[in-house]
Structure formats: structure tokens, C-alpha cells
Design a protein around this motif. Structure first.
Motif, mmCIF file in Angstrom:
data_model
loop_
_atom_site.group_PDB
_atom_site.id
_atom_site.type_symbol
_atom_site.label_atom_id
_atom_site.label_comp_id
_atom_site.label_asym_id
_atom_site.label_seq_id
_atom_site.Cartn_x
_atom_site.Cartn_y
_atom_site.Cartn_z
ATOM 1 N N ARG A 569 22.822 52.567 69.023
ATOM 2 C CA ARG A 569 22.651 52.187 67.837
ATOM 3 C C ARG A 569 23.816 52.532 67.024
ATOM 4 N N SER A 570 24.541 51.947 66.264
ATOM 5 C CA SER A 570 25.424 52.040 65.309
ATOM 6 C C SER A 570 24.929 51.915 63.905
ATOM 7 N N GLU A 571 25.815 52.207 62.900
ATOM 8 C CA GLU A 571 25.441 51.958 61.531
ATOM 9 C C GLU A 571 25.073 50.655 61.490
ATOM 10 N N ALA A 572 26.017 49.440 61.756
ATOM 11 C CA ALA A 572 25.757 48.087 61.602
ATOM 12 C C ALA A 572 24.760 47.913 62.280
ATOM 13 N N ALA A 573 24.213 48.269 63.518
ATOM 14 C CA ALA A 573 22.924 47.779 64.160
ATOM 15 C C ALA A 573 21.707 48.346 63.442
ATOM 16 N N ALA A 574 21.814 49.478 62.551
ATOM 17 C CA ALA A 574 20.789 49.951 61.959
ATOM 18 C C ALA A 574 20.207 49.073 60.648
ATOM 19 N N VAL A 575 21.394 48.531 60.310
ATOM 20 C CA VAL A 575 21.261 47.535 59.133
ATOM 21 C C VAL A 575 20.741 46.214 59.579
ATOM 22 N N LEU A 576 21.205 45.763 60.807
ATOM 23 C CA LEU A 576 20.447 44.558 61.342
ATOM 24 C C LEU A 576 19.111 44.625 61.989
ATOM 25 N N ALA A 577 18.344 44.476 60.887
ATOM 26 C CA ALA A 577 16.734 44.315 61.112
ATOM 27 C C ALA A 577 15.987 43.224 60.769
ATOM 28 N N PRO A 578 16.291 42.158 61.593
ATOM 29 C CA PRO A 578 15.517 40.837 61.269
ATOM 30 C C PRO A 578 14.094 41.053 61.546
ATOM 31 N N GLN A 579 13.228 40.159 60.411
ATOM 32 C CA GLN A 579 11.875 40.078 60.674
ATOM 33 C C GLN A 579 11.512 39.038 61.574
ATOM 34 N N ALA A 580 12.310 38.394 62.108
ATOM 35 C CA ALA A 580 11.841 37.244 63.068
ATOM 36 C C ALA A 580 13.150 36.881 63.955
ATOM 37 N N ALA A 589 18.997 35.369 79.226
ATOM 38 C CA ALA A 589 18.676 36.920 79.115
ATOM 39 C C ALA A 589 17.873 37.537 80.172
ATOM 40 N N LYS A 590 17.660 36.585 81.395
ATOM 41 C CA LYS A 590 16.845 36.965 82.443
ATOM 42 C C LYS A 590 17.430 38.170 83.369
ATOM 43 N N ASN A 591 18.728 38.478 83.329
ATOM 44 C CA ASN A 591 19.517 39.441 84.293
ATOM 45 C C ASN A 591 19.266 40.547 83.401
ATOM 46 N N THR A 592 18.562 41.477 84.022
ATOM 47 C CA THR A 592 18.305 42.916 83.218
ATOM 48 C C THR A 592 19.397 43.606 83.490
ATOM 49 N N SER A 593 20.324 43.481 84.419
ATOM 50 C CA SER A 593 21.491 44.236 84.301
ATOM 51 C C SER A 593 22.593 43.856 83.452
ATOM 52 N N ALA A 594 22.485 42.736 82.697
ATOM 53 C CA ALA A 594 23.441 42.173 81.937
ATOM 54 C C ALA A 594 23.443 42.925 80.451
ATOM 55 N N GLN A 595 24.709 43.073 79.972
ATOM 56 C CA GLN A 595 24.799 43.492 78.555
ATOM 57 C C GLN A 595 24.008 42.704 77.591
ATOM 58 N N ARG A 596 24.158 41.290 77.866
ATOM 59 C CA ARG A 596 23.398 40.217 77.140
ATOM 60 C C ARG A 596 21.993 40.626 76.834
ATOM 61 N N THR A 597 21.497 40.759 78.149
ATOM 62 C CA THR A 597 19.903 41.048 78.139
ATOM 63 C C THR A 597 19.634 42.341 77.330
ATOM 64 N N ALA A 598 20.272 43.376 77.616
ATOM 65 C CA ALA A 598 20.172 44.619 77.148
ATOM 66 C C ALA A 598 20.402 44.442 75.524
ATOM 67 N N ARG A 599 21.016 43.840 74.985
ATOM 68 C CA ARG A 599 21.207 43.635 73.412
ATOM 69 C C ARG A 599 19.830 42.931 73.001
ATOM 70 N N VAL A 600 19.628 41.734 73.672
ATOM 71 C CA VAL A 600 18.340 41.037 73.333
ATOM 72 C C VAL A 600 17.140 41.634 73.312
ATOM 73 N N ARG A 601 17.025 42.745 74.229
ATOM 74 C CA ARG A 601 15.893 43.564 74.411
ATOM 75 C C ARG A 601 15.930 44.692 73.223
ATOM 76 N N ALA A 602 17.023 45.182 73.124
ATOM 77 C CA ALA A 602 17.118 46.218 72.086
ATOM 78 C C ALA A 602 16.812 45.585 70.484
ATOM 79 N N LEU A 603 17.407 44.493 70.415
ATOM 80 C CA LEU A 603 16.967 43.627 68.957
ATOM 81 C C LEU A 603 15.471 43.434 69.107
ATOM 82 N N ALA A 604 14.819 42.891 70.322
ATOM 83 C CA ALA A 604 13.427 42.176 70.119
ATOM 84 C C ALA A 604 12.427 43.675 69.765
#
Length: 896
Positions: A569-580, A589-604
Motif C-alpha cells: 500500500r502506497s501513500e496514494a493507496a492509503a488516501v483511496l478509501a471509498p465507502q462503497a 476478477a475471478k482469477n486469484t493469481s491475476a494482479q487485477r484480482t489482487a487489487r480488487v481484493r485489497a480495495l474490497a
């Protein structure tokens, strides 16, 4: 004690009697002031207005009119009048009781008649004189004259009525001591400080009355349609059904002998049947009662469908009347849904009415809320009234109504459902969720104040939005075409109205433009695009202003500030804190080995409300579904490992909502047509620029497909086909160009999709029919490719229920003919039409030109036998179109 000389005695008597007269005058004046005060207080006491805030009092209001000045002056006179203490009261009473009698008794001593006074009368006169002298002495010692002046009512008058009103406001008038319910320090607000409140109140009341009346009329019209449809059903039911509903108590054979063939005839011919041998009055009435009862049961099951071909759709038929009433009600319908604003307007209605009736000022006493909040409430009512539709705006004539239904079928379907004129299976609309979840969802309010006033939510869409709010982290897997986007937007709008400020949508790049358009169309929430060249500016605006931001899976890493390090998590990521967070086409985002899935999971993982949207949560393996559940709750993903069948469905039920079209769209609209704005990928943009430079119009129209797998249109086509396969549908893909069809064939086959065609003008007629027949027998998910000019004429391709138009056509006729191959009599499935339009470039120019042609056609030639017989009669293609488009695009791109 000897009496003073006669002259001195005369002076004493004169002064004492003057004091007595003054006291009597003052008492009368004070009584008059008190009476005026009591009358004024009584007149003003019934005027206090109480503004409620639920169970408590928000404010107490006191309207003031110009003619109130005498009443306020009466109160001021009372306030100025010095109250009597005990000694003053005793002095006044003594002045009123004794001096006058004693003065009369002393009078003979002061005249020549004193020589005639006998001993007893002289003694009495002298005693009275002594009392007067003593009274005078005491009065002089106590300064009775000064005391009387002090208790005399004041005669001063305040300068004007406004000053009196100000005195009432600042407490000097002590209004609260005279009138119950007014606080000690009310705020004085002039009518000028409450601009338009009187007019606004009247406008709101008029709009509410108009909406209620039009709702009543549309419900009455709907009731007539339901009655007609139920009667139609009974006219089709054999008379034997009456025997079934009465457990054999109806003599069906006798009814048949009397010529009664249907349940409805048993009702309408009841008088005739009373005279028929073997039936009689009792049995005839029993038959009629059974038919009427059956009619009532059928009414509960009837769904109103706006079918222009139905006999009730005649010019003066009940169905046409219903359409007309719906169109009249629709503009004022939003009034009914603005509950908070209506409640505020209703609370302030007494104040508005008082101003309307001539009040120039309001005294506002705080209850639970302050005078400043009262001013804010007035401002909100003004804003609400300004946004009200004009209830007196005329609606188009009845003969225009069916054209409106044809242009906006989904809107009318939603209106019918809102009025409960469409019967739906509520359990299916609720996605067969567990009962405790359903009850919680039903109890959850949905704040629509941030939704567009003209957006109608169908019942199942409203349920989905509230499901999101209750469960917070959910997967909505509704079938394509049911409106998952508007369901998610309704939930986001609720959160915005309740104070949430940053919400994020992640979706494929191809649908970013659609999300932007839908947010702006259906909500009042600010929308920010975090994709493409304006991504940084959009991100800054989103952080600054709040709202709904839309980004693509590809741009999410840059937005989060960790494109190359999804696990950190970078400084920019810490700022990004959506409420929904809404993830559209969540199967990306079903492929658990893909970067896009990792990013979605981290955000969720750091977002309170998470909504996954996909019509295809499971394409081939159950693990894909579990992977999506892991975005919502990793523990749920682990808990369902190894589960399958009913056990798996039961485990995920509280978080998964799925409805199919047949579950909720009981009226089955004929077609769902969507214009999908697709952005250019980098490869698309390079290809497009090259084709503009080449100067070939036909190749320019194909440019968005020429990048193959790197084309956003190709990727969107693959998504549509995957969704159709999951739904058990076949797809018909149209393009005017063989090159585009070849690209589609190649990429679809690479994805494992069964492809038939292409169907082109070079295919002989017999072979064309065999191709169509083979497509009809093919499995779900099969795609038939067809050239627009060839597939659009002379074929019946009812096996398809999804149509994709790869690029805008040059004439309305070309598109209409292509769609008509699928959307025609005998089609049992709802047709979904996807128009793929590049967000920029020639596609947009052509799409806008096509729409303009449609408008011209609709306004001038919608109904024409010649048009139906010869579509080419309205082909208004401009021969200069190619040159104009190329010139425009070259100028835009700076190509010489």
C-alpha cells in the motif's frame, strides 16, 4: 384639637376631594387597560402555530399582521402600567371610600347655616372635619399626589407597528407572559426574509393534490383494464371450471344444454338461466356467484401488458385510456416519492398559509430546532418547489400515447409495477433469499432523494438496492437486461444522501462510458472518470468533491498508486478509501493469481459496502464463483471449499441475489435496446489514426475492430457472448463489413465459442436457409455472423434472442431490418439489442446522424403504408457523408 379656620378647611376639603376624584379616574383607566390587555391576549392566543418534528415540537410560530398594532399596543400599555403594592392599594381604596362623604358632612360648617346646626349635627360635622384634616395631613405626609401620578396608566405610544413587532421579538413586549406557547426570546422574521414561502406552500399543495388525483385516475383506469382482462380470461374458460371451484355443486350438463359454454356466460346470462327448465332462480344465482368469485380470483393473477395490438387498445378502449392516464401521471409522479421534502413542506404549511393570508412577520420560537434551522427549512422548501414539475403542463393527445409507449417501454413497465398492476412472484423477485434476510431487506428504507426524479425503480430493482444496504457485501447475479447498473446506483445514491462521500465503480474499459452516462442520467451524485487521459484530474476532483468515481480494471493499479506492487500500500493507496465499491462484470476478477484480482481484493478489504455485479458468476468451474465470494469474505470462500449443489447454494444464499428475466419481467417487453459506448484502447487509437490518414471511409468504420484481441469492441463482444451463453441464449452478430466479421470469427473461436457463418450476399438462398436452420439447432452460446445487407433481408432467425450491431449503420432502415429478423411475430424470447458505438470518432458522428434521421422520421412519417411496404422510401443517406466525416476527423486529429 381645634379645627383650622374656615378658609383653611375649605382648602383641605378641596384637595382631599380632588385626590379622591383622581383616584377614581385612575382606577377606571387601569381597568380599561386591563380589559384591553385581556381582550388582546384572548385574540392572540389562538394564533400560535406548532411545527412538529416527529413526536416533538420543532418550532412555535406566531404570525403578525399590520392590523395587530392595536392589540400589541394594548399589551404594551399593560406592561407600562405600574403594578400596585399593598400600601398603594390601601391608599387608593381609602380615597374611594371616605373623603366624599366626610366632605358632604362638613359643608354646613363652612356656610351661614352653621348657626342653625344643632348640637348633635354640629358634633358630627366637626368629627368629619377632624377626619378630613387628619386624612389630609396623612396624605401630605405620604405624598399622595405623587403616588397617584406614579400609578396612572402611561399614555405613551411606540412610533409604529414595526417597532411594536420588534418589541415583541426582543422581549420588551413580554409577549410570552400574555400568550401561551411563545418563547421568551423569539426571532422576528419578516416576509422578505422568507422569500416565496407563501407561494411555495401553495405550489407544493397544488402539486400534491394534482399527483393524488392523477394517481387515482390511473388506478381507476388500471382497474378497468384488469376487469376487462379478467373477463377475457373467463370468456376463454370452459363452463366446467365452475364445477371445479364449487366442488361439483354446479349442473354443468344443464348449462351446456342451455347453450352456456364459458364461465363468463354463466354470469351475464343469469336472468335468462333463471327461466331455463332444470336450473331455476337459485341455481342461476349460484352459477353467477361462482363465476363472479372466479372473476375476482383471476383479477389477482392478471398482469397488465401495454399491447397496442389488443382490442382494448382501440382509440377509446380501456387500455388506451390507461396509457393516457399513465402519461398524465408520470410528470407529477416524483412528487409522491419526495417523502422528506413533502414532510418538511407539510410542516411549514401553516407558516406558508399565514403569509399567504397577509401576515407580514413571523415570530419563531425554538423548540427542538433553532430559528436558523427554520430559515434553512424554508430554503429547502423553496428549492423543492422550484424543482417540482408543472402539474398544469399539457400532456400529448391520446393518439400520441402508443408511440410514446413504443419509444419507452421500460419506463411504462416500471410505472405499471409501481402501481401494482403487474402481478409478479415476490419470492422469485426476492431471489429466493432466506426468510430472515428478506424480512430485513423489506424493513430497510431506501432514500431516493439523490436519485433522478424521473428514474423509476421496478420492485425487484428496489429490493436489490435495499439488499445491498442490509447485507453490505453482496454478489448480484441478475440475468442480463434486468438493470443491475440502476440497482447498484440506487444503493449508491442512498449512501450519498445519508452522508457517504466517496464511492468507486470498477468495470471493463468498454463500459466506463456507459457507467458515466448512467450515473448522470439516474442520480444527482457527482461522477468522475478515472480512466484515460483525464484520470489524474478526475482523481483529484473525486478526492476533493466526493461522488462516484468510475475506473477500469486496467487503470485501477494507477488509481491505487501500486500498479507494480499490488501487495503493498502506497501513500496514494492509503488516501483511496471509498465507502462503497461496485465491481461490474466481476467475473473479470475471478482469477486469484491475476494482479487485477489482487487489487480488487485489497480495495474490497477496506471498503464497508462491496457490490459485485455479473450475469455470469460461474462460467465453467465452481472455483470461479468461490473466488468472487472471496472478494466479499475470505472466510466464506474457505468455508465453502469442497461444497457443491444444495449445500453450496444454502451457504452462499445470504450474499447472492439472482433473478432471471422470466422471474420478474412478467409483461415480457418486446425488446431491450442498449447503445453501448466503447472507448478506444491504445491499439484502437493507433489504428483509427492510421485509417483517418489513409482516407478510406469504409475502413474508417471498421477501425475499432482491426486491432483484434486488443480491440475494446472485440472484448465487449466476448463479454456479451459469454453472458448469453450463461443465459442459454444464441447471438446474432451484424456488421456491414466482411473484414469485421472475419475478426469476430477469429477471436470468438479463439475463446472457444461455436461460430456459424458468416452469412453474406455470396451465400446462395438454399445454403442461407440451411445455415439459419443449423443455427436454430445449435447449442446455447452459438454465434451467427451476418453481413447487415444480407442477414437483414428475407430471413426469419428467431433462434437468436441477442443481437449485436458492430457499428452504426447509415440509415434507420438498415438497423430496423436487421433487428426485425429476430424481433418478429412468433419470437418467444425477449430480444436484447446491443449497439456497439466507439466513444469517439466516426462512430459517434454516425450514431448522432442516425438518431437525427430517426427523429425526423418519427415526427413526419411514423405511420405510413408506403414506409412499411418500401423501407428504402425513408433512406435519407447523405451522399456527402463520407467526405464530411473524413474531413471532420482529420481536422480533429490534426492530420493534413
Amino acid at each position: 384639637m381645634s379645627l383650622p379656620e374656615r378658609e383653611s378647611l375649605r382648602r383641605i376639603i378641596h384637595e382631599v376631594t380632588a385626590w379622591s376624584a383622581t383616584a377614581r379616574e385612575i382606577v377606571q383607566a387601569r381597568s380599561a387597560v386591563a380589559a384591553a390587555r385581556n381582550g388582546a391576549a384572548a385574540a392572540l392566543s389562538n394564533r400560535v402555530l406548532e411545527v412538529r418534528n416527529g413526536e416533538s415540537t420543532a418550532w412555535r410560530l406566531f404570525p403578525l399582521h399590520p392590523e395587530d398594532a392595536p392589540l400589541l399596543q394594548a399589551l404594551e400599555n399593560w406592561n407600562r402600567m405600574v403594578p400596585l403594592d399593598g400600601g398603594q392599594r390601601a391608599s387608593v381604596e381609602s380615597l374611594l371610600q371616605g373623603p366624599d362623604e366626610d366632605a358632604a358632612a362638613v359643608a354646613p360648617l363652612l356656610s351661614w347655616r352653621r348657626v342653625l346646626l344643632g348640637g348633635r349635627r354640629r358634633a358630627a360635622a366637626e368629627a368629619a372635619a377632624h377626619r378630613l384634616v387628619a386624612f389630609h395631613h396623612e396624605g401630605m405626609r405620604n405624598a399622595v399626589e405623587a403616588m397617584l401620578e406614579r400609578i396612572r396608566p402611561g399614555r405613551g405610544v411606540l412610533p409604529d407597528g414595526h417597532a411594536l413587532m420588534q418589541a415583541a421579538a426582543d422581549g420588551r413586549l413580554r409577549l410570552h407572559e400574555h400568550v401561551d406557547g411563545i418563547g421568551a426570546a423569539p426571532t422576528l422574521l419578516g416576509a422578505a426574509e422568507l422569500p416565496g414561502l407563501a407561494e411555495d406552500g401553495m405550489r407544493v399543495e397544488h402539486a400534491v393534490r394534482t399527483e393524488a388525483e392523477r394517481r387515482r385516475l390511473v388506478l381507476a383506469a388500471g382497474d378497468r383494464v384488469v376487469h376487462s382482462l379478467a373477463r377475457e380470461r373467463l370468456q376463454q374458460m370452459p363452463v366446467e371450471v365452475l364445477r371445479d371451484v364449487t366442488e361439483g355443486r354446479i349442473p354443468v350438463q344443464r348449462l351446456r344444454e342451455a347453450g352456456v359454454d364459458t364461465a363468463w356466460e354463466a354470469f351475464v346470462r343469469r336472468e335468462e338461466l333463471q327461466r331455463y327448465p332444470g336450473i331455476g332462480a337459485v341455481m342461476a344465482e349460484r352459477c353467477a356467484a361462482a363465476a363472479l368469485g372466479l372473476h375476482g380470483q383471476v383479477r389477482e393473477e392478471v398482469s397488465v401488458a401495454l399491447d397496442p395490438g389488443h382490442e382494448d387498445a382501440a382509440p377509446h378502449g380501456p387500455l388506451t385510456e390507461l396509457v393516457h392516464r399513465l402519461r398524465a401521471w408520470e410528470p407529477v409522479r416524483p412528487v409522491h416519492h419526495r417523502a422528506r421534502q413533502l414532510a418538511l413542506a407539510a410542516a411549514l404549511a401553516p407558516a406558508a398559509r399565514a403569509l399567504y393570508e397577509g401576515a407580514t412577520h413571523l415570530l419563531v420560537s425554538a423548540g427542538d430546532m433553532t430559528a436558523a434551522q427554520f430559515r434553512e427549512g424554508v430554503r429547502q422548501v423553496h428549492e423543492f418547489a422550484d424543482g417540482l414539475p408543472d402539474p398544469d403542463r399539457p400532456v400529448g393527445e391520446t393518439e400520441d400515447a402508443w408511440a410514446d409507449v413504443a419509444a419507452r417501454p421500460a419506463v411504462f413497465a416500471a410505472l405499471l409495477e409501481e402501481l401494482e398492476l403487474v402481478a409478479a412472484d415476490s419470492r422469485r423477485a426476492e431471489g429466493m433469499l432466506p426468510e430472515d434476510v428478506v424480512e430485513a431487506v423489506r424493513a430497510q428504507p431506501l432514500d431516493r432523494s439523490a436519485m433522478s426524479e424521473h428514474t423509476s425503480l421496478r420492485g425487484y430493482q428496489d429490493f436489490a438496492a435495499r439488499f445491498v444496504l442490509v447485507q453490505r457485501r453482496v454478489l448480484i447475479g441478475d440475468e442480463m437486461g434486468l438493470g443491475k447498473t440502476v440497482e447498484a446506483l440506487a444503493a449508491l445514491a442512498h449512501l450519498w444522501a445519508q452522508g457517504a462521500r466517496r464511492m468507486l465503480v470498477v468495470c471493463p474499459a468498454a463500459v466506463v462510458p456507459n457507467w458515466m452516462r448512467e450515473i448522470e442520467q439516474h442520480t444527482q451524485v457527482p461522477a468522475h472518470r478515472l480512466h484515460g487521459p483525464a484520470r489524474s484530474a478526475g482523481l483529484a476532483a473525486w478526492r476533493r468533491e466526493g461522488g462516484v468515481a468510475v475506473t477500469s480494471f486496467g487503470s485501477l493499479g494507477a488509481v491505487m498508486g501500486d500498479r507494480d506492487r499490488p501487495g503493498q500500500r502506497s501513500e496514494a493507496a492509503a488516501v483511496l478509501a471509498p465507502q462503497a465499491l461496485v465491481v461490474d462484470e466481476a467475473h473479470y476478477a475471478k482469477n486469484t493469481s491475476a494482479q487485477r484480482t489482487a487489487r480488487v481484493r485489497a480495495l474490497a478489504s477496506r471498503t464497508e459496502h462491496v457490490v459485485l455485479l455479473t450475469g455470469t458468476p460461474l462460467l465453467s468451474r465452481l472455483e470461479e464463483f468461490r473466488a468472487l465470494l472471496g472478494i466479499l469474505d475470505e472466510e466464506l470462500e474457505r468455508r465453502t471449499e469442497g461444497m457443491a449443489g444444495p449445500a453450496f447454494r444454502e451457504a452462499v444464499a445470504p450474499w447472492y441475489l439472482r433473478r432471471n428475466q422470466e422471474d420478474v419481467l412478467v409483461e415480457l417487453p418486446e425488446a431491450i435496446e442498449v447503445e453501448e459506448l466503447v472507448p478506444f484502447s491504445a491499439a484502437d487509437e493507433d489504428q483509427y489514426r492510421q485509417t483517418v490518414a489513409d482516407g478510406t471511409f469504409a475502413r474508417l468504420r471498421q477501425a475499432a475492430f482491426l486491432a483484434g484481441a486488443r480491440s475494446e469492441k472485440v472484448q465487449r463482444l466476448l463479454d456479451i457472448v459469454a453472458g448469453a451463453a450463461e443465459a442459454g441464449q444464441r447471438v446474432l452478430v451484424f456488421s456491414a463489413f466482411l473484414g469485421v466479421l472475419e475478426v469476430c470469427r477469429r477471436e470468438l473461436e479463439r475463446a472457444g465459442v461455436p461460430v456459424r457463418g458468416p452469412l453474406t450476399g455470396a451465400v446462395p438462398p438454399d445454403a442461407r436457409q440451411r445455415l439459419v436452420d443449423g443455427f436454430g439447432a445449435a447449442p446455447a452460446g452459438t454465434v451467427l455472423l451476418a453481413q447487415t445487407a444480407a442477414g437483414g433481408v428475407g430471413l426469419n432467425i428467431q433462434a437468436a434472442s441477442v443481437v449485436v450491431l458492430c457499428e452504426p449503420q447509415l440509415t434507420p432502415a438498415a438497423e430496423d431490418q436487421a433487428i426485425a429478423r429476430v424481433q418478429r411475430m412468433g419470437q418467444l424470447h425477449r430480444v436484447q439489442v446491443h449497439r456497439l458505438v466507439s466513444e469517439e470518432g466516426a462512430d459517434r458522428v454516425l450514431a448522432e446522424r442516425l438518431e437525427a434521421k430517426r427523429v425526423v422520421f418519427d415526427e413526419h412519417a411514423r405511420e405510413s403504408f408506403l414506409r412499411d411496404a418500401a423501407p428504402e422510401a425513408v433512406d435519407i443517406t447523405d451522399t456527402e457523408l463520407a467526405r464530411q466525416v473524413l474531413a471532420t476527423e482529420r481536422a480533429r486529429l490534426g492530420i493534413g
